[in-house]
Design an enzyme around this catalytic site. Sequence first.
Site, PDB file in Angstrom:
ATOM      1  N   THR A  23     -53.069 -33.471 -83.247  1.00 38.34           N
ATOM      2  CA  THR A  23     -54.506 -33.253 -83.057  1.00 38.34           C
ATOM      3  C   THR A  23     -55.276 -33.540 -84.332  1.00 38.34           C
ATOM      4  O   THR A  23     -56.374 -34.103 -84.297  1.00 38.34           O
ATOM      5  CB  THR A  23     -54.775 -31.811 -82.570  1.00 38.34           C
ATOM      6  OG1 THR A  23     -54.070 -31.612 -81.340  1.00 38.34           O
ATOM      7  CG2 THR A  23     -56.254 -31.561 -82.355  1.00 38.34           C
ATOM      8  N   CYS A  24     -54.690 -33.184 -85.459  1.00 38.76           N
ATOM      9  CA  CYS A  24     -55.353 -33.397 -86.747  1.00 38.76           C
ATOM     10  C   CYS A  24     -55.564 -34.884 -87.013  1.00 38.76           C
ATOM     11  O   CYS A  24     -56.617 -35.289 -87.514  1.00 38.76           O
ATOM     12  CB  CYS A  24     -54.531 -32.768 -87.872  1.00 38.76           C
ATOM     13  SG  CYS A  24     -54.171 -31.016 -87.614  1.00 38.76           S
TER      14      CYS A  24
END
Length: 160
Positions: A48-49
């Site tokens: 997600t980062c």
Amino acid sequence: MSIQVGDRLPEVPLQRIQDGGVETVDTSALFSERKVVIFAVPGAFTPTCSERHLPGFVEHFDEFREKGIDVACMSVNDPFVMQAWGRSQNVPDDLMMLADGNAEFTRALGLELDASGYGMGTRAKRFALYAEQGVVKQLHVEAPGEYRVSSAEHVLAELP
């Protein structure tokens, strides 16, 4: 207890790669004379980062700058990882990639996350905060597994 709106950012050293070497910077010196959005990710190069959080701030970087706001990405990683991640994501030179290797800033903020179940130890919760002259004006902390309120789009929409 975690930091709250109206609190002053804690004075803790962070690291970054500057002019080819590791530079230690004190948060008060770095943030006390500016408007800044600091967003934290649980880990550089994590899904997600890397796919959403950092890319959103890269995409909207100029919009923050037009408002006179600096942007800093922080993670509990070392400065070499943060530099490599920034390069892999085509991060603009002025977007600060800050390493909180020992989670000192994260703990001082009260925003640590126990990710030892994933073999990652102590990490930062996913969050974004907006500060002016070192004082927190907005704080957006994600619930576990969420990605909404700390996004670049949400933070931009909440700015004055």
